[in-house]
Design a protein around this motif. Structure first.
Motif, PDB file in Angstrom:
ATOM      1  N   THR A 150       0.827  -1.209   0.000  1.00  0.00           N
ATOM      2  CA  THR A 150       0.000   0.000   0.000  1.00  0.00           C
ATOM      3  C   THR A 150       0.857   1.253   0.000  1.00  0.00           C
ATOM      4  O   THR A 150       0.507   2.266  -0.617  1.00  0.00           O
ATOM      5  N   SER A 151       2.012   1.199   0.663  1.00  0.00           N
ATOM      6  CA  SER A 151       2.901   2.364   0.730  1.00  0.00           C
ATOM      7  C   SER A 151       3.525   2.704  -0.616  1.00  0.00           C
ATOM      8  O   SER A 151       4.087   3.788  -0.778  1.00  0.00           O
ATOM      9  N   CYS A 152       3.434   1.790  -1.583  1.00  0.00           N
ATOM     10  CA  CYS A 152       3.972   2.074  -2.919  1.00  0.00           C
ATOM     11  C   CYS A 152       3.260   3.258  -3.572  1.00  0.00           C
ATOM     12  O   CYS A 152       3.818   3.900  -4.467  1.00  0.00           O
ATOM     13  N   TYR A 153       2.028   3.547  -3.127  1.00  0.00           N
ATOM     14  CA  TYR A 153       1.327   4.721  -3.657  1.00  0.00           C
ATOM     15  C   TYR A 153       2.073   6.009  -3.303  1.00  0.00           C
ATOM     16  O   TYR A 153       2.081   6.959  -4.076  1.00  0.00           O
ATOM     17  N   ILE A 189       5.294   6.271  -3.012  1.00  0.00           N
ATOM     18  CA  ILE A 189       6.455   6.350  -3.903  1.00  0.00           C
ATOM     19  C   ILE A 189       6.038   6.917  -5.255  1.00  0.00           C
ATOM     20  O   ILE A 189       6.731   7.749  -5.838  1.00  0.00           O
ATOM     21  N   ARG A 190       4.890   6.490  -5.730  1.00  0.00           N
ATOM     22  CA  ARG A 190       4.364   7.046  -6.979  1.00  0.00           C
ATOM     23  C   ARG A 190       4.079   8.535  -6.830  1.00  0.00           C
ATOM     24  O   ARG A 190       4.317   9.318  -7.758  1.00  0.00           O
ATOM     25  N   PHE A 191       3.576   8.918  -5.664  1.00  0.00           N
ATOM     26  CA  PHE A 191       3.307  10.337  -5.426  1.00  0.00           C
ATOM     27  C   PHE A 191       4.599  11.146  -5.481  1.00  0.00           C
ATOM     28  O   PHE A 191       4.629  12.269  -6.005  1.00  0.00           O
ATOM     29  N   GLY A 192       5.682  10.576  -4.939  1.00  0.00           N
ATOM     30  CA  GLY A 192       6.976  11.255  -5.006  1.00  0.00           C
ATOM     31  C   GLY A 192       7.394  11.506  -6.434  1.00  0.00           C
ATOM     32  O   GLY A 192       7.965  12.557  -6.761  1.00  0.00           O
ATOM     33  N   GLY A 193       7.090  10.547  -7.328  1.00  0.00           N
ATOM     34  CA  GLY A 193       7.407  10.728  -8.738  1.00  0.00           C
ATOM     35  C   GLY A 193       6.595  11.840  -9.371  1.00  0.00           C
ATOM     36  O   GLY A 193       7.110  12.598 -10.207  1.00  0.00           O
ATOM     37  N   SER A 241      -1.553  17.593  -5.736  1.00  0.00           N
ATOM     38  CA  SER A 241      -2.655  17.524  -4.775  1.00  0.00           C
ATOM     39  C   SER A 241      -3.780  16.639  -5.298  1.00  0.00           C
ATOM     40  O   SER A 241      -4.433  15.915  -4.536  1.00  0.00           O
ATOM     41  N   ALA A 242      -4.005  16.672  -6.619  1.00  0.00           N
ATOM     42  CA  ALA A 242      -5.031  15.810  -7.219  1.00  0.00           C
ATOM     43  C   ALA A 242      -4.659  14.341  -7.073  1.00  0.00           C
ATOM     44  O   ALA A 242      -5.518  13.492  -6.781  1.00  0.00           O
ATOM     45  N   TYR A 274      -4.664   8.788  -4.694  1.00  0.00           N
ATOM     46  CA  TYR A 274      -3.969   7.709  -3.992  1.00  0.00           C
ATOM     47  C   TYR A 274      -4.620   7.391  -2.652  1.00  0.00           C
ATOM     48  O   TYR A 274      -4.677   6.222  -2.243  1.00  0.00           O
ATOM     49  N   ILE A 275      -5.127   8.415  -1.964  1.00  0.00           N
ATOM     50  CA  ILE A 275      -5.808   8.167  -0.690  1.00  0.00           C
ATOM     51  C   ILE A 275      -7.054   7.316  -0.917  1.00  0.00           C
ATOM     52  O   ILE A 275      -7.321   6.365  -0.177  1.00  0.00           O
ATOM     53  N   PHE A 276      -7.816   7.649  -1.964  1.00  0.00           N
ATOM     54  CA  PHE A 276      -8.999   6.862  -2.260  1.00  0.00           C
ATOM     55  C   PHE A 276      -8.636   5.437  -2.680  1.00  0.00           C
ATOM     56  O   PHE A 276      -9.340   4.478  -2.346  1.00  0.00           O
ATOM     57  N   LEU A 277      -7.534   5.282  -3.415  1.00  0.00           N
ATOM     58  CA  LEU A 277      -7.095   3.942  -3.791  1.00  0.00           C
ATOM     59  C   LEU A 277      -6.688   3.134  -2.559  1.00  0.00           C
ATOM     60  O   LEU A 277      -6.970   1.935  -2.468  1.00  0.00           O
ATOM     61  N   MET A 278      -6.041   3.783  -1.599  1.00  0.00           N
ATOM     62  CA  MET A 278      -5.657   3.092  -0.365  1.00  0.00           C
ATOM     63  C   MET A 278      -6.880   2.735   0.455  1.00  0.00           C
ATOM     64  O   MET A 278      -6.952   1.651   1.039  1.00  0.00           O
ATOM     65  N   ILE A 279      -7.862   3.639   0.490  1.00  0.00           N
ATOM     66  CA  ILE A 279      -9.098   3.355   1.230  1.00  0.00           C
ATOM     67  C   ILE A 279      -9.833   2.185   0.588  1.00  0.00           C
ATOM     68  O   ILE A 279     -10.331   1.284   1.280  1.00  0.00           O
TER      69      ILE A 279
END
Length: 265
Positions: free
Chosen positions: A18-21, A23-27, A224-225, A230-235
């Motif tokens: 789940t934390s991989c999201y 890492i994608r956000f960092g990109g 921010s989008a 990613y938050i919704f994907l994690m939820i």
């Protein structure tokens, strides 16, 4: 004791995946998608390979089950499914911290040039600075979230795929207990189930996420989008681990039925 060990391992695996999201956000934040996806893919590969050791422990637990102990093994399996939900929940709570650390990880990866160099003793010692980057999750952020603009089909697919992936091995193992005559067939079905879940993820989720990421790179408010996405994907992933509790027994019965049909052939 072995149940606790499996629970910890399962929780860690789901936390990492789940934390991989983040890492994608960092990109997205650094506009270095290729690098972030490379790191995220490597981390996912390590996490999913860890399932091999988990499967061995689960197999050992099933081998030690005596006749009439089906109730206790069901409880153990449900606790393991619960640990998947807990690991995912911890990842959601720590997302602000991971989102803060991921750009630093990507920058460090660019300096070192490979994941092997990134895991050198010098870099590992730098983990002592991690506490200074800890960020508390803010309730106000969750209150501002609105599901509008997030593809509902993508979230539902993520819930379904996650639930299948989470319960696949456990349902197959329990099916082998329900029908010992076809136990090998039932156990081997676990690989097919996880393979189908991986294909669904690749075909139905990855293209949507890639499209949203490309749009985010163009827009000024893209980071921010994508945080919202990613938050919704994690939820939805968390919901999927909870839904796996519902799928567990029906899936085991279905696997048993299919194994019997194959046995007739």
């Amino acid at each position: 004791m072995i149940v606790v060990l499996i629970m910890v391992l399962t929780g860690v695996i789901h936390f990492v995946e789940t934390s991989c999201y983040s890492i994608r956000f960092g990109g997205v934040k650094l506009k270095k998608i290729a690098v972030s996806l490379s790191i995220a893919s490597a981390v996912l590969l390590i996490a999913r390979t860890s399932n091999l050791s988990q499967s061995m422990l689960l197999g050992n637990m099933v081998d030690s089950v005596d006749e009439g102990m089906e109730g206790s093994i069901v409880l153990s399996f449900r606790l393991i499914l619960l640990s998947a939900s807990i690991g995912t929940l911890i990842s959601i709570v720590t997302y602000p911290t991971m989102a803060k650390l991921s750009p630093l990880l990507i920058k460090r990866f660019e300096i070192e040039g490979s994941l092997m160099n990134l895991m050198t003793l010098t870099n590992i010692k730098k983990l002592r600075y991690v506490p200074s980057y800890i960020r508390k999750p803010r309730i106000t952020v969750m209150q501002r979230l609105r599901i509008g603009g997030i593809p509902k089909r993508m979230m539902l697919t993520n819930i379904f795929v996650t639930s299948v992936y989470t319960t696949g091995v456990l349902s197959a193992l329990y099916a082998s207990i329900l029908d010992p005559a076809h136990s090998t067939t039932s156990i081997m079905s676990a690989g097919i189930i996880n393979g189908v879940a991986t294909i669904l993820f690749t075909l139905c989720l990855d293209p949507h996420i890639a499209l949203l990421t490309e749009r985010a790179l163009i827009e000024d408010t893209g980071s921010s989008a994508m945080t919202r996405t990613y938050i919704f994907l994690m939820i939805s992933r968390l919901i999927g681990t909870l839904v796996s509790q519902i799928f567990f027994l029906p899936a085991a019965v279905l696997i048993t039925y299919i194994s019997k049909l194959i046995g007739v052939l």
